[in-house]
Design an enzyme around this catalytic site. Structure first.
Site, PDB file in Angstrom:
ATOM      1  N   GLU A   1       0.829  -1.211   0.000  1.00  0.00           N
ATOM      2  CA  GLU A   1       0.000   0.000   0.000  1.00  0.00           C
ATOM      3  C   GLU A   1       0.858   1.254   0.000  1.00  0.00           C
ATOM      4  O   GLU A   1       0.394   2.333  -0.356  1.00  0.00           O
ATOM      5  CB  GLU A   1      -0.943   0.016   1.219  1.00  0.00           C
ATOM      6  CG  GLU A   1      -2.305  -0.558   0.913  1.00  0.00           C
ATOM      7  CD  GLU A   1      -3.366  -0.277   1.970  1.00  0.00           C
ATOM      8  OE1 GLU A   1      -3.116   0.475   2.935  1.00  0.00           O
ATOM      9  OE2 GLU A   1      -4.461  -0.836   1.822  1.00  0.00           O
TER      10      GLU A   1
ATOM     11  N   HIS B   1       6.332 -26.138  -3.449  1.00  0.00           N
ATOM     12  CA  HIS B   1       5.588 -27.133  -4.236  1.00  0.00           C
ATOM     13  C   HIS B   1       4.460 -26.478  -5.032  1.00  0.00           C
ATOM     14  O   HIS B   1       3.606 -27.165  -5.583  1.00  0.00           O
ATOM     15  CB  HIS B   1       5.045 -28.225  -3.304  1.00  0.00           C
ATOM     16  CG  HIS B   1       6.146 -29.010  -2.658  1.00  0.00           C
ATOM     17  ND1 HIS B   1       6.497 -30.283  -3.048  1.00  0.00           N
ATOM     18  CD2 HIS B   1       7.022 -28.672  -1.677  1.00  0.00           C
ATOM     19  CE1 HIS B   1       7.521 -30.710  -2.317  1.00  0.00           C
ATOM     20  NE2 HIS B   1       7.859 -29.742  -1.475  1.00  0.00           N
TER      21      HIS B   1
ATOM     22  N   LYS C   1     -13.908   1.569  -3.402  1.00  0.00           N
ATOM     23  CA  LYS C   1     -14.980   1.919  -2.451  1.00  0.00           C
ATOM     24  C   LYS C   1     -16.027   2.801  -3.137  1.00  0.00           C
ATOM     25  O   LYS C   1     -17.225   2.573  -2.981  1.00  0.00           O
ATOM     26  CB  LYS C   1     -14.404   2.668  -1.242  1.00  0.00           C
ATOM     27  CG  LYS C   1     -13.555   1.807  -0.343  1.00  0.00           C
ATOM     28  CD  LYS C   1     -13.201   2.584   0.914  1.00  0.00           C
ATOM     29  CE  LYS C   1     -12.099   1.916   1.692  1.00  0.00           C
ATOM     30  NZ  LYS C   1     -11.524   2.770   2.716  1.00  0.00           N
TER      31      LYS C   1
HETATM   32  O1  PA5 Z   1      -3.201   0.979   5.992  1.00  0.00           O
HETATM   33  C1  PA5 Z   1      -4.301   1.473   5.902  1.00  0.00           C
HETATM   34  O2  PA5 Z   1      -4.493   2.678   6.109  1.00  0.00           O
HETATM   35  C2  PA5 Z   1      -5.508   0.634   5.543  1.00  0.00           C
HETATM   36  O3  PA5 Z   1      -5.149  -0.690   5.262  1.00  0.00           O
HETATM   37  C3  PA5 Z   1      -6.516   0.626   6.667  1.00  0.00           C
HETATM   38  O4  PA5 Z   1      -5.909   0.107   7.837  1.00  0.00           O
HETATM   39  C4  PA5 Z   1      -7.745  -0.193   6.311  1.00  0.00           C
HETATM   40  O5  PA5 Z   1      -8.300   0.275   5.123  1.00  0.00           O
HETATM   41  C5  PA5 Z   1      -8.784  -0.124   7.425  1.00  0.00           C
HETATM   42  O6  PA5 Z   1      -9.174   1.195   7.652  1.00  0.00           O
HETATM   43  P1  PA5 Z   1      -9.936   1.617   8.959  1.00  0.00           P
HETATM   44  O7  PA5 Z   1      -9.058   1.343  10.125  1.00  0.00           O
HETATM   45  O8  PA5 Z   1     -10.217   3.076   8.787  1.00  0.00           O
HETATM   46  O9  PA5 Z   1     -11.200   0.789   9.030  1.00  0.00           O
END
Ligand code: PA5
Length: 430
Positions: free
Chosen positions: A284, A305, A419
Site C-alpha cells: 500500500e 511445491h 470503495k
Molecule cells: O493501511 C491502511 O491505512 C488501511 O489498510 C486501513 O488500515 C484499512 O483500510 C482499514 O481502515 P480503517 O481502520 O479506517 O477501518
C-alpha cells in the site's frame, strides 16, 4: 537482533546502478528524519517509539489480563492495517494449538456472508460443558466507517446484545480516531471502552498502538517487551541506519533494473502472517504512480511445491526475501525405526530445524543458480523483542525505500477507487 545479508542480491547489480540508488536512499532517510517528505504529517509511528507511553502500555496490559481471565472468545474486528499487524504477531508468538486463554477469532476483514453466518452460529453455540460462551469484541477502525468492519460489527453486536443483556458494554472495546467517523457517536451513546489511534499514525503503521497491542496482549503476549524491542531498533537506527540504507538502495536498484515481484518467504509456517503484514505495509505504501515492486508472500517449503517452479525457471522478474529464525524453536527430532521401511533412517537424530535449514540452504543455492536475487533478513530467536525489532525494521525500510522511489508512502488514494464504485452500486447516499 536483526541481521540482513544482501550479498547475493547485490551481486546482480553493477556499482553504478547501486551507487545512484544509494544516494536516493540517503535522501529518503533524510526526508523521513527531517519530516520534509510528502506525507510527513503521518510520521507518528516514529514518535511513539521516541517517547513511549508506558501508562497506555500498562492500561492495555491490565485490561487484557482481565479479558483473558473471563473470555472464551476474543474477536478482532478490523481490516487491512487494523488487524494484519496483530495477526502477524499473534501467529508468530502463540502456539498453533492453544490450550490457555481465549480463542482469538477474526471478523470484519471481508464481506463473506457464509463466514459471518458460521461465526455467529459458533458464538451462540454453548461451550462443551453447556455454559454460555463468554465473548468479547474489539472493533478496530481508524476511519470508523470501513464497510467490511462496520457490517460485521453490526451483526456481532446484535448477537452479543441478545446474549448479554446486562454486561454487554464491558465486552465491547472500540479502537478508533479521537474524533469523527461513525464509531465515535456509538461509543459516546453506549459508553463503550475506547482506545485512540493517534491521528498521525496510518493504519498499516499502527501495530504498536492500541490497534495491535490490545489483541496481542489478550493473546497472552508480553506487549511491553514487544514494544521495547521496537524502541531498541528505533534507537539503533537513529544512530546508524546503514543496514536500512543498503537494503532500501538495493531494492530501489532492483526496481530500476526491472524486477517487479518480491516474494517474502519464511521457512516456518508461524511467520506467514508476518509476511502478510509486510505485504500490506510495502504494497500500500509503494504501489503508486506506476511504480513499486509487487510484494508476494510465501511459506516454504509448502509453497516450493506451488510457486517454486515459477521462481526457479519462470519469467526472470522475481526477487526473494527470506525471513529467517536462526535458533531452533522446537525440539522435535526424527526417530530411528526398526526395518527403516520409509527409508528415513538416514535422517534419524536430526532435528526438524536442521532439516528445514537444509531446505533453505538448498533453495538459496538452486534459486541463486536460477538467477533470482536473494536477500536474507534474520533474527536469532523467535521472541517478543525480536518481533518488535522486525516491525520497526520493516516500517523504517518502507519509509526510506518508498521515499527513494519519489512517492508518498503514507497515503492510499487507489484504495478509495473500489470503495467509490462499490458504494455507487450499493446506492449509498452522499
Ligand atoms: O493501511 C491502511 O491505512 C488501511 O489498510 C486501513 O488500515 C484499512 O483500510 C482499514 O481502515 P480503517 O481502520 O479506517 O477501518
Amino acid at each position: 537482533m536483526i541481521k540482513s545479508d544482501i550479498r547475493i542480491a547485490r551481486s546482480f547489480l553493477n556499482d553504478e546502478v547501486y551507487i545512484k540508488s544509494r544516494s536516493k536512499a540517503d535522501l529518503g532517510l533524510e526526508q523521513l528524519k527531517s519530516k520534509t517528505g510528502p506525507g510527513s504529517e503521518w510520521l507518528g509511528w516514529r514518535d511513539i517509539l521516541a517517547k513511549p507511553n508506558d501508562a497506555e502500555l500498562e492500561e492495555i496490559s491490565q485490561l487484557a489480563t482481565k479479558i483473558r481471565q473471563d473470555a472464551d472468545i476474543f474477536i478482532v474486528c478490523g481490516i487491512g492495517g487494523s488487524y494484519l499487524g496483530a495477526k502477524a504477531v499473534i501467529d508468530a508468538l502463540t502456539p498453533h494449538f492453544r490450550a490457555n486463554g481465549p480463542e482469538i477469532l477474526y471478523a470484519g476483514h471481508h464481506m463473506g456472508g457464509k463466514y459471518l453466518e458460521e461465526l455467529i452460529a459458533y458464538l451462540k453455540a454453548p461451550n462443551s460443558d453447556g455454559s454460555k460462551k463468554s465473548i468479547y469484541i474489539n472493533v478496530i477502525s481508524k476511519s470508523g466507517s470501513t464497510l467490511e468492519t462496520a457490517l460485521s460489527f453490526r451483526a456481532i453486536r446484535e448477537v452479543m446484545e441478545e446474549m448479554y443483556a446486562e454486561d454487554v458494554i464491558k465486552r465491547i472495546i472500540c479502537t478508533t480516531s479521537k474524533e469523527g467517523g461513525i464509531l465515535n457517536p456509538q461509543i459516546e451513546a453506549k459508553k463503550y471502552k475506547k482506545f485512540i489511534i493517534p491521528d498521525d499514525v496510518g493504519g498499516r503503521f499502527s501495530v504498536l498502538t492500541p490497534v495491535g497491542l490490545l489483541p496481542i496482549a489478550v493473546a497472552g503476549i508480553d506487549i511491553k517487551t514487544l514494544f521495547y524491542g521496537a524502541v531498541s531498533a528505533y534507537n539503533r537506527f537513529e544512530d546508524d541506519a546503514e543496514e536500512i540504507l543498503e537494503y532500501a538502495a538495493l531494492r530501489n536498484a532492483l526496481h530500476e533494473e526491472g524486477y517487479t515481484i518480491d516474494v517474502f518467504a519464511c521457512f516456518e509456517p508461524e511467520l506467514k502472517s508476518l509476511g502478510g503484514w509486510i505485504q500490506q505495509l510495502l504494497g500500500e505504501s509503494e504501489g503508486k504512480e506506476g511504480k513499486g515492486i509487487f510484494p508476494a508472500v510465501a511459506a516454504y517449503s509448502t509453497d516450493l511445491h506451488s510457486l517454486g517452479q515459477f521462481i526457479q525457471q519462470g519469467q526472470r522478474s522475481v526477487i526473494e526475501t527470506f525471513i529467517i529464525v536462526e535458533k531452533p524453536f522446537s525440539k522435535l527430532k526424527v526417530s530411528e525405526i526398526d526395518g527403516n521401511d520409509d527409508k528415513l533412517n538416514y535422517l534419524a537424530g536430526k532435528s526438524f530445524h536442521e532439516i528445514n535449514n537444509s531446505a533453505r540452504l538448498g533453495t538459496t543455492e538452486a534459486h541463486h543458480e536460477g538467477d533470482v536475487p536473494i536477500l536474507n533478513i534474520s533474527i536469532d530467536t523467535l521472541n517478543e523483542e525480536n518481533i518488535g525489532e522486525l516491525i520497526y525494521f520493516f516500517e523504517l525500510l518502507t519509509g526510506v525505500f518508498v521515499y527513494s522511489l519519489g512517492v508518498n508512502p503514507f497515503n492510499q488514494p487507489g484504495v478509495e477507487d473500489y470503495k467509490k464504485a462499490m458504494y455507487r452500486l450499493l446506492g449509498k447516499e452522499g
